[in-house]
Scaffold this motif. Sequence first.
Motif, PDB file in Angstrom:
ATOM      1  N   TYR A   5     -37.957 -22.708  34.659  1.00 10.66           N
ATOM      2  CA  TYR A   5     -38.438 -24.077  34.199  1.00 10.66           C
ATOM      3  C   TYR A   5     -37.060 -24.854  33.712  1.00 10.66           C
ATOM      4  O   TYR A   5     -36.972 -25.855  33.980  1.00 10.66           O
ATOM      5  CB  TYR A   5     -39.468 -23.975  33.088  1.00 10.66           C
ATOM      6  N   ASP A   6     -36.246 -24.194  32.866  1.00 12.37           N
ATOM      7  CA  ASP A   6     -34.825 -24.725  32.301  1.00 12.37           C
ATOM      8  C   ASP A   6     -34.164 -25.107  33.604  1.00 12.37           C
ATOM      9  O   ASP A   6     -33.164 -26.070  33.468  1.00 12.37           O
ATOM     10  CB  ASP A   6     -34.290 -23.784  31.678  1.00 12.37           C
ATOM     11  N   LYS A   8     -34.755 -26.335  36.396  1.00 19.01           N
ATOM     12  CA  LYS A   8     -35.366 -27.674  36.849  1.00 19.01           C
ATOM     13  C   LYS A   8     -35.026 -28.943  36.304  1.00 19.01           C
ATOM     14  O   LYS A   8     -34.997 -30.239  36.621  1.00 19.01           O
ATOM     15  CB  LYS A   8     -36.938 -27.492  37.380  1.00 19.01           C
ATOM     16  N   LYS A   9     -34.961 -28.531  34.871  1.00 26.47           N
ATOM     17  CA  LYS A   9     -34.689 -29.913  33.949  1.00 26.47           C
ATOM     18  C   LYS A   9     -33.309 -30.425  33.939  1.00 26.47           C
ATOM     19  O   LYS A   9     -32.177 -29.527  34.208  1.00 26.47           O
ATOM     20  CB  LYS A   9     -34.944 -29.426  32.673  1.00 26.47           C
ATOM     21  N   ASN A  11     -29.577 -31.102  32.805  1.00 22.28           N
ATOM     22  CA  ASN A  11     -28.873 -30.445  31.596  1.00 22.28           C
ATOM     23  C   ASN A  11     -27.904 -31.607  30.864  1.00 22.28           C
ATOM     24  O   ASN A  11     -26.965 -31.935  31.273  1.00 22.28           O
ATOM     25  CB  ASN A  11     -27.922 -29.531  32.308  1.00 22.28           C
ATOM     26  N   ASN A 227     -30.370 -28.227  24.758  1.00 22.75           N
ATOM     27  CA  ASN A 227     -30.725 -28.952  25.768  1.00 22.75           C
ATOM     28  C   ASN A 227     -32.387 -29.050  25.842  1.00 22.75           C
ATOM     29  O   ASN A 227     -32.955 -30.045  25.856  1.00 22.75           O
ATOM     30  CB  ASN A 227     -30.196 -28.247  27.105  1.00 22.75           C
ATOM     31  N   ARG A 228     -33.085 -27.876  25.360  1.00 22.80           N
ATOM     32  CA  ARG A 228     -34.465 -27.850  25.171  1.00 22.80           C
ATOM     33  C   ARG A 228     -34.789 -28.561  24.280  1.00 22.80           C
ATOM     34  O   ARG A 228     -35.811 -29.425  24.074  1.00 22.80           O
ATOM     35  CB  ARG A 228     -34.994 -26.491  24.850  1.00 22.80           C
ATOM     36  N   TRP A 231     -34.870 -32.298  24.955  1.00 24.42           N
ATOM     37  CA  TRP A 231     -36.115 -32.752  26.244  1.00 24.42           C
ATOM     38  C   TRP A 231     -37.188 -32.793  25.350  1.00 24.42           C
ATOM     39  O   TRP A 231     -38.004 -33.729  25.421  1.00 24.42           O
ATOM     40  CB  TRP A 231     -36.225 -31.448  27.088  1.00 24.42           C
TER      41      TRP A 231
END
Length: 305
Positions: A5-6, A8-9, A11, A227-228, A231
């Motif tokens: 999942y990370d 695909k996001k 950065n 980064n999370r 988001w």
Amino acid sequence: MRSEYDEKKFNFVKASKPFFIFSIAITLLGILFLSVFGLNYGIDFRSGTSVDISISKPIDKETTEKFLSEHSFGDHSLTTSSNRLSIRFKDPLNEQQEKQFKTDFSKQLDDKASYEVNIVDADIAKEQQRNALIGMAVASLGIILYITIRFEWRFAVAAVIALLHDAFIVISLFSIFRWQVNLPFIVAVLTIIGYSTNDTVVIFDRIRENLRFAKLKTPADVALLVNRSIWQTLTRSINTVITVLLAAAALFIFGSESIRLFSLAMIIGLLSGAYSSIFIASPLWLLLRGKSVPNKKTAKAPSAS
């Protein structure tokens, strides 16, 4: 810690380098222009006379300029709109000159015009410059103290650099394009500082909360956590900025000439603050952390409301 999942996001931390370079370039360009040309101060910060005229019929700029040149009221700048003329005289008009100006304008151009005249002498202009700088310095110091107490010094340094970056971006662009700086401009800069700090604190609070429960083993894990956190707060940040940006854009498009530059400063500052909170403040905190992995003590402060 990393998952599919990370991967695909987007950065944000990794993509922050071009934004650092862009901000540094704008800052250096702004310093150059400020050193050579300074700011284009309005009469709020230098002596002069401001005459705002509400007109009852259309009067084009050429006709007004001809009137001003024929009557020799001194050096001036002129901005026009459909129902308003704004004239800024470099030197203060005395009572007789002001009366003569109104009489001549009413007789030659518009006998139903109404006038708003503001005169600022040199001492008042210098005092307003000083007070504006003091106000910005006090606001920045208060933010430093608040974030240092609530978070830690690295968060405070990153937040203050980001907010000063936002303010300086606006100041630099006003210097480069020679837009006029007056008291509403200072109000816009202080407002921008507030919004920028608010967005940054929201992200920092989420980083702190995530630090409390994360199992961090390497610096890469810390970068992933940042980064999370970005988001997780992105939707809230975008909604806040868009809401205020729409209001500022409406004021710029439909508002009077007197608040147009205020609205422009707000638009620039909001856009700058939106990306600085994401691409400047958070990666800068990560940079200040170095290669160390945060311990749990850093993350045990009470949650922001």
